[in-house]
Write an enzyme that holds these catalytic residues in place. Structure first.
Site, PDB file in Angstrom:
ATOM      1  N   ASP A 145       3.472   5.157   5.181  1.00  0.00           N
ATOM      2  CA  ASP A 145       4.598   4.765   6.016  1.00  0.00           C
ATOM      3  C   ASP A 145       4.159   3.634   6.940  1.00  0.00           C
ATOM      4  OD1 ASP A 145       6.923   5.075   7.981  1.00  0.00           O
ATOM      5  OD2 ASP A 145       7.382   6.688   6.578  1.00  0.00           O
ATOM      6  N   ILE A 146       4.613   3.663   8.166  1.00  0.00           N
ATOM      7  CA  ILE A 146       4.326   2.578   9.093  1.00  0.00           C
ATOM      8  C   ILE A 146       3.069   2.879   9.901  1.00  0.00           C
ATOM      9  CG2 ILE A 146       5.686   3.463  11.052  1.00  0.00           C
ATOM     10  CD1 ILE A 146       6.675   0.456  11.323  1.00  0.00           C
ATOM     11  N   THR A 147       2.323   1.835  10.193  1.00  0.00           N
ATOM     12  CA  THR A 147       1.166   1.982  11.068  1.00  0.00           C
ATOM     13  C   THR A 147       0.998   0.730  11.891  1.00  0.00           C
ATOM     14  OG1 THR A 147      -1.126   2.768  11.169  1.00  0.00           O
ATOM     15  CG2 THR A 147      -0.623   1.077   9.522  1.00  0.00           C
ATOM     16  N   PHE A 177      -8.713   1.529   5.794  1.00  0.00           N
ATOM     17  CA  PHE A 177      -8.679   2.427   6.945  1.00  0.00           C
ATOM     18  C   PHE A 177      -8.579   1.640   8.242  1.00  0.00           C
ATOM     19  CE2 PHE A 177     -13.138   1.465   6.062  1.00  0.00           C
ATOM     20  CZ  PHE A 177     -13.617   1.097   7.311  1.00  0.00           C
ATOM     21  N   ALA A 178      -8.076   2.321   9.278  1.00  0.00           N
ATOM     22  CA  ALA A 178      -7.966   1.730  10.610  1.00  0.00           C
ATOM     23  C   ALA A 178      -8.429   2.765  11.618  1.00  0.00           C
ATOM     24  CB  ALA A 178      -6.530   1.301  10.895  1.00  0.00           C
ATOM     25  N   CYS A 222       2.980   6.869  10.582  1.00  0.00           N
ATOM     26  CA  CYS A 222       2.935   7.532   9.266  1.00  0.00           C
ATOM     27  C   CYS A 222       4.086   8.507   9.079  1.00  0.00           C
ATOM     28  CB  CYS A 222       1.594   8.237   9.062  1.00  0.00           C
ATOM     29  SG  CYS A 222       0.243   7.084   8.767  1.00  0.00           S
ATOM     30  N   LEU A 266      -5.351   5.992   7.021  1.00  0.00           N
ATOM     31  CA  LEU A 266      -5.718   5.443   5.721  1.00  0.00           C
ATOM     32  C   LEU A 266      -4.464   5.108   4.929  1.00  0.00           C
ATOM     33  CD1 LEU A 266      -8.350   7.241   6.437  1.00  0.00           C
ATOM     34  CD2 LEU A 266      -8.728   7.258   3.980  1.00  0.00           C
ATOM     35  N   ARG A 290       0.847  -1.194   0.000  1.00  0.00           N
ATOM     36  CA  ARG A 290       0.000   0.000   0.000  1.00  0.00           C
ATOM     37  C   ARG A 290       0.879   1.239   0.000  1.00  0.00           C
ATOM     38  NH1 ARG A 290       1.079   2.117   4.804  1.00  0.00           N
ATOM     39  NH2 ARG A 290       1.178   0.808   6.662  1.00  0.00           N
ATOM     40  N   GLY A 291       0.237   2.398  -0.114  1.00  0.00           N
ATOM     41  CA  GLY A 291       0.963   3.639   0.077  1.00  0.00           C
ATOM     42  C   GLY A 291       1.142   3.920   1.555  1.00  0.00           C
TER      43      GLY A 291
END
Length: 264
Positions: free
Chosen positions: A121-123, A206-207, A223, A193, A118-119
């Site tokens: 950064d880190i989540t 989404f989260a 992110c 997102l 996905r696009g």
């Protein structure tokens, strides 16, 4: 053609121009909703990839059918809703150093780590967080990836309003925030997102932090953003909120914004 939306991306101001247009001939606006409960991250990722591949195969057949004046096969739409055990995911544009745990630290926190397509950064994903993965053919709705992101955000904003929380957007940052107004003292993110779109078919999503253990965000630079906090419904309301209740409210708002019919 692939489009990758990152955690930081140009954002139109507000949610204007989200009015639903009438469905055109051949557009399928039914969405099959799958409520998966608590599921490991990798099998859910693999399910998304399979549904994406199946939909792309239908679109390829439709291109051939069009050339041969054959019947058109409507493409399906799916929405996977779930929670995950503790997991960190890093998007294609992310920086590995934004994960602040090594393998020993991950094990100590019963967490896993995955690089994904996905696009962003880190989540973090974990129990008490409502995660949604729409696998939608945007040809059934509208072919505008930025509008799609705004629709996801707006569904969350409307859901939070049901709990008397005023949420919104911060220019240049994808996601949903509290204290989002310019100059606010404590902007904090409540929903992240990150989306991939291939030939107008989406995956990832989404989260929304409902009853999330926010301490897990302390082990990453969410992110890649260093100067803003993270929050949850539980944190803001001072009480546990049923994830299933939030899920059903969000479903209704998302269906309305897309002009979609939900099927279980």
């Amino acid at each position: 053609m692939d489009f990758l939306s990152a955690c930081v991306t140009p954002s139109p101001p507000g949610a204007a121009s989200l009015a639903v247009a009438p469905a055109l001939s051949g557009q399928n606006r039914q969405i099959q909703v799958r409520r998966l409960g608590l599921v490991d991250y990798v099998p859910t990722w693999e399910l998304q990839e399979q549904l994406l591949a199946d939909t792309l195969a239908i679109k390829a057949r439709n291109r051939t059918a069009q050339e041969q004046a054959q019947p058109f096969e409507p493409t399906p739409n799916y929405l996977l809703l779930c929670e995950h055990p503790h997991v960190y995911t890093l998007g294609k544009s992310g920086k590995p150093e934004h994960l602040l745990l090594n393998e020993t630290g991950l094990a100590a926190h019963a967490a896993t780590f995955h690089r994904i397509n996905r696009g962003g950064d880190i989540t973090y994903h974990g129990p008490g967080q409502l995660v949604g993965y729409p696998i939608l053919d945007l040809d059934n709705f509208f072919t505008d990836i930025h509008r799609y992101l705004r629709v996801l955000e707006e569904a969350v904003i409307m859901t939070l309003a049901d709990y008397n929380l005023r949420a919104g957007r911060i220019d240049g940052l994808t996601g949903v925030w509290l204290d989002f107004e310019a100059g606010a003292a404590n902007p904090r993110k409540i929903c992240a997102l990150g989306v991939k779109c291939s030939r107008w078919v989406t995956m990832h999503g989404f989260a929304l932090n409902v009853n999330t253990d926010l301490s897990y965000f302390g082990h990453i630079v969410p992110c890649g953003i260093t100067d803003k906090a993270v929050t949850s419904l539980q944190q803001e309301l001072g009480q546990v909120v049923p994830v299933a209740e939030v899920q059903e409210r969000l479903l209704l708002h998302l269906a309305g914004l897309l002009g979609a019919e939900l099927r279980s």
